[in-house]
Scaffold this motif. Sequence first.
Motif, PDB file in Angstrom:
ATOM      1  N   TYR A 102      -4.071  28.435  92.393  1.00  0.00           N
ATOM      2  CA  TYR A 102      -4.215  27.596  91.046  1.00  0.00           C
ATOM      3  C   TYR A 102      -5.145  26.364  91.605  1.00  0.00           C
ATOM      4  O   TYR A 102      -6.096  25.994  91.112  1.00  0.00           O
ATOM      5  CB  TYR A 102      -2.989  27.060  90.631  1.00  0.00           C
ATOM      6  CG  TYR A 102      -3.186  26.458  89.300  1.00  0.00           C
ATOM      7  CD1 TYR A 102      -3.159  26.866  87.985  1.00  0.00           C
ATOM      8  CD2 TYR A 102      -3.420  24.853  89.453  1.00  0.00           C
ATOM      9  CE1 TYR A 102      -3.334  26.033  86.906  1.00  0.00           C
ATOM     10  CE2 TYR A 102      -3.733  24.061  88.247  1.00  0.00           C
ATOM     11  CZ  TYR A 102      -3.543  24.864  86.995  1.00  0.00           C
ATOM     12  OH  TYR A 102      -3.965  24.061  85.679  1.00  0.00           O
ATOM     13  N   CYS A 106      -8.221  26.832  89.938  1.00  0.00           N
ATOM     14  CA  CYS A 106      -8.160  26.276  88.474  1.00  0.00           C
ATOM     15  C   CYS A 106      -8.406  25.162  87.999  1.00  0.00           C
ATOM     16  O   CYS A 106      -8.712  24.770  87.336  1.00  0.00           O
ATOM     17  CB  CYS A 106      -6.898  26.973  88.110  1.00  0.00           C
ATOM     18  SG  CYS A 106      -6.431  28.845  88.293  1.00  0.00           S
ATOM     19  N   HIS A 110      -9.026  22.855  84.758  1.00  0.00           N
ATOM     20  CA  HIS A 110      -7.805  22.855  83.898  1.00  0.00           C
ATOM     21  C   HIS A 110      -6.887  21.607  84.553  1.00  0.00           C
ATOM     22  O   HIS A 110      -5.999  21.210  84.069  1.00  0.00           O
ATOM     23  CB  HIS A 110      -7.177  24.078  83.723  1.00  0.00           C
ATOM     24  CG  HIS A 110      -7.839  25.110  83.353  1.00  0.00           C
ATOM     25  ND1 HIS A 110      -8.119  25.190  81.856  1.00  0.00           N
ATOM     26  CD2 HIS A 110      -8.560  26.193  83.687  1.00  0.00           C
ATOM     27  CE1 HIS A 110      -8.563  26.342  81.622  1.00  0.00           C
ATOM     28  NE2 HIS A 110      -9.012  27.024  82.463  1.00  0.00           N
ATOM     29  N   HIS A 332     -16.311  33.256  81.881  1.00  0.00           N
ATOM     30  CA  HIS A 332     -14.836  32.594  82.676  1.00  0.00           C
ATOM     31  C   HIS A 332     -14.497  33.945  83.581  1.00  0.00           C
ATOM     32  O   HIS A 332     -13.501  34.108  83.525  1.00  0.00           O
ATOM     33  CB  HIS A 332     -13.963  32.343  81.570  1.00  0.00           C
ATOM     34  CG  HIS A 332     -12.934  31.542  82.241  1.00  0.00           C
ATOM     35  ND1 HIS A 332     -11.752  32.054  83.025  1.00  0.00           N
ATOM     36  CD2 HIS A 332     -12.638  30.179  82.155  1.00  0.00           C
ATOM     37  CE1 HIS A 332     -11.064  30.932  83.443  1.00  0.00           C
ATOM     38  NE2 HIS A 332     -11.336  29.938  82.749  1.00  0.00           N
TER      39      HIS A 332
END
Length: 362
Positions: A102, A106, A110, A332
Amino acid sequence: MPWFLYAQYDASIEQPLIRNAGEALGVFAQVNLSPDFSPKDLFRSSIALENLVRIEEMLRGPDLTGPSFGGLQPPKWPSQIFPDDPLWKIDPARVSRGRGIYAEICAECHLGPVNDPAFDKQYPEKSFWSSTQWDAKDAVLNPVQKSVTGMGTDSAQADVLFSRTVEIPGFLNMEPAQDLGKTWGCQDLPNYPSTEMPFSIALMIVVNRASSKWMEDHNVPEPDRALLWRSRKNCPNPNNAKVEHYRARPLNGVWATAPYLHNGSVPSLYWMLTPAAERPTQFCMGARDFDPQQVGFHAVAGEAPSCKTGETLFSATNPDGSPIHGNSVLGHSLEGTPAPGIVGRKLNQDERYDLIEYLKTL
């Protein structure tokens, strides 16, 4: 959501009351736009503005006193409901590895998770609470916004507010320069005619007029009106002036929000983390079954699903194989070096499940 500077997938609405009153008008409230009534009755509506304010405050919760949000909380992964089913158990080792993935892939868009102190300790430079997107002084999150072209996802959602225009009856006397420029201080508005303008501008004006009419009808004093509106403006997002954008959000509770992408075209987290070209192009929506392994609606790529009574077939293509506008599953994608439509490297199967395991805990 109440802490976001911009709501909607395309980051198009800054003013919370405008967003909520617009939702009410969009689904069930009535508003008078008829020339058969006196001009003073125009924009009178059945919006229950006082309830919208109450709901927004309840969802928002109290002002922040530390690195955590109050108000409505995301649901927790319900492993306690299925104690004997290994698919519902959380694997701590996978969570730890997934946290690293993550942070690698990410967090750029995010941001760091809002509810994982272990992440903040391990990756302090990527913590949500130290992000430049989070304005601690005004307690508002300016979400990362990416161009539609860069994301490679379906553009139909963004097209609605970016390029759709509407004709306006002259008797409504809707003047963007007055309604948005003078009233709200919006800058650099094009000189739109009062009878034709972008859908987004017309929507902002109609909802603003309807909300203001409610305050007028209920004899709300000017100081109290300012409290209802709070500090955010009812102005177009300047980032969307020339290029369409979608905004990314923190991923707390994301496990419970399938199907994914702004058009609901990807059935599960598993397929969301798979190269876009490999994703299923059909699945059944409205299923009562939740797949704890794929995390979302179960789907098999290349398989023509048979939907049960009460379910609806989602399809990215027509029977002849041609694409359906608005239903693309592309973009994405995790498959290589970042490029238009590609957001990160390809994950192997173990890495994919590691990241899924971590997302379950947010």
